[in-house]
Design an enzyme around this catalytic site. Sequence first.
Site, short mmCIF file in Angstrom:
data_model
loop_
_atom_site.label_atom_id
_atom_site.label_comp_id
_atom_site.label_asym_id
_atom_site.label_seq_id
_atom_site.Cartn_x
_atom_site.Cartn_y
_atom_site.Cartn_z
CE LYS A 76 -3.98 1.95 2.71
NZ LYS A 76 -4.74 1.58 4.10
CB SER A 151 -8.27 3.07 3.07
OG SER A 151 -7.49 2.56 3.88
CB SER A 175 -8.33 0.15 6.13
OG SER A 175 -9.05 1.45 5.91
#
Lengths: 483, 101
Positions: A76, A151, A175
């Site tokens: 990420k 996310s 997330s």
Amino acid sequence: MSIQTLHEISEALETKKISSEELVTESLRVIEEKNPNLHAFIEVFDDATAQAREIDRRRRKGEALHPLAGIPIALKDNILVQGKIASAGSRMLQNYRAPYDATVTSRLKEADLVIVGRTNMDEFAMGSSTENSYFGPTKNPWDDARVPGGSSGGSAAAVASGMVPLALGSDTGGSVRQPASLCGISGLKPTYGRVSRSGLMALASSLDQISPCARSVEDLAWLMQVIEGQDPLDATTAILESTSVPSLIPQNVKGLRLGVPKEYFVEGMDEEVKRKVMEAIGKLEQAGAEILEVTLPHTPYALAAYYLIMPAEASSNLGRYDGLRYGYASQDQTLVGSYEQSRSEGFGAEVKRRIMLGTFALSAGYYDAYYKKATQVRAKITQDFDEVWKRVDAVVCPTSPCVAWKLGEKMEDPLAMYLSDIYTLSANLATIPALSVPCGFAHDLPVGLQFMTRRFNEDLLYRLGMTYQSLTDWHRQMPGVIL
Amino acid sequence: MQITKDIISHVAVLARLRLSSQEEEKYGEQLSSLLDYMDRVQEVSTEEGGVLIQAAGQTHIWREDIPKGESVSLKIVEAFTNKEGALLKVQAIFEDRGREE
């Protein structure tokens, strides 16, 4: 590649049936084919193939390598890789190059996994759909008109679409688990303190935990072996034994007591999703688990407490973006003017909204009624779980109240967006580990089943998840988008 | 809770954000409706049970302070947005007197 387990890939590498260069080349080929549509990756690193070649060379020389050496992984965009841009999906850090490796990055490099790129995310991990990225949204591999969740939507979509077998995200309120659920993959939020946060850009420091995404629970457990453990650079990491390797995890649930929290099956939940989750619970019961109804009475207050604590911590953490030390800078007449201008131009709408909410909750006159009250409610939520562990070994429930929704559908309604985290954020508040596994399809879209248990008892989550995946093949389903 | 324009302007100053009048209006409305939802925390009796702020339940974790050389610190300096040689440039900090708040 991606329908194989890590164990099989590892064996094929060790017996030289396949090379790391072939694996990475295949990974890059799938990315090239699917990423223009899905936008799971913000950047693919140009040195991945060279790294794979070097690992192959060392293997040919007979060097003893880590079992996961040579396997591609995606990170990420809020996890630092030295020398690479890490933007957190924000204009603020669009050109920011990481000066050092995150601890997880160092550990992946020591084990010789090949980091192939950085994945898209909601700006500073603030969002549940990956639509808040400055670089544009990621799409769900099962239906490209829909969101992948967030996310960590880029990491989840990258694994679900077969671009990479493994990815890391971060989970502050769901997330990783929520996008794992919406994309039909497995995702684990480890116990707070299990994985070092050093080099993870801070959102809410008392809730954040770097979290793995993979196609199966077994693969998650293998990846945890690499990234977990105490770290002098993160004082909240615990000194304790590592989680078990998958081969030592018993593949049965006989005699385990599983609690179904009655507060998690209330109105507002998609009926099809509920049916799939109940079917999965039935499967575990057939396999010998004892199912009990339990109560977590403060559940109706969890979302409110979370969306006070998280923005409060975020508003403080994001104070560092001042337009001076790094990141986006826009000079005005005065120093304060430059702070304001840099921040107002560098941050997107959701980030500003949460900074405003958090600053308000911490401000004089409102601190006691909001921030402090929320931390008291958090203590109550934690005590609810402590009570439940006296009766059951783990809790089983949905990961998300709904399946993936259409792009744009919740963008103008922050509360509707926040409500998609309703089943996941309690685990962050209570700092306990939680696992999401695919348990079928509703409206032709993936549904996730969630397990939660006591702090530092990830082994039990592996046992539940691996047993469930030995009884079902939902985790082997692959989306057929744009093939 | 109703978030007035005055509260929004004050919070924006604290948060070092410069909001347009449309943004002030939008965030005012959104924060009001979010706080209407958040207000449910007031229903919880919390006289007993304390607060939970430190998540790991640990205290006083120390580590050795070992010098790691210059390589990282130089890279951090490199990231500074405005510099001249090895000097970091910032605007004067004593110039805000006339600023209206």
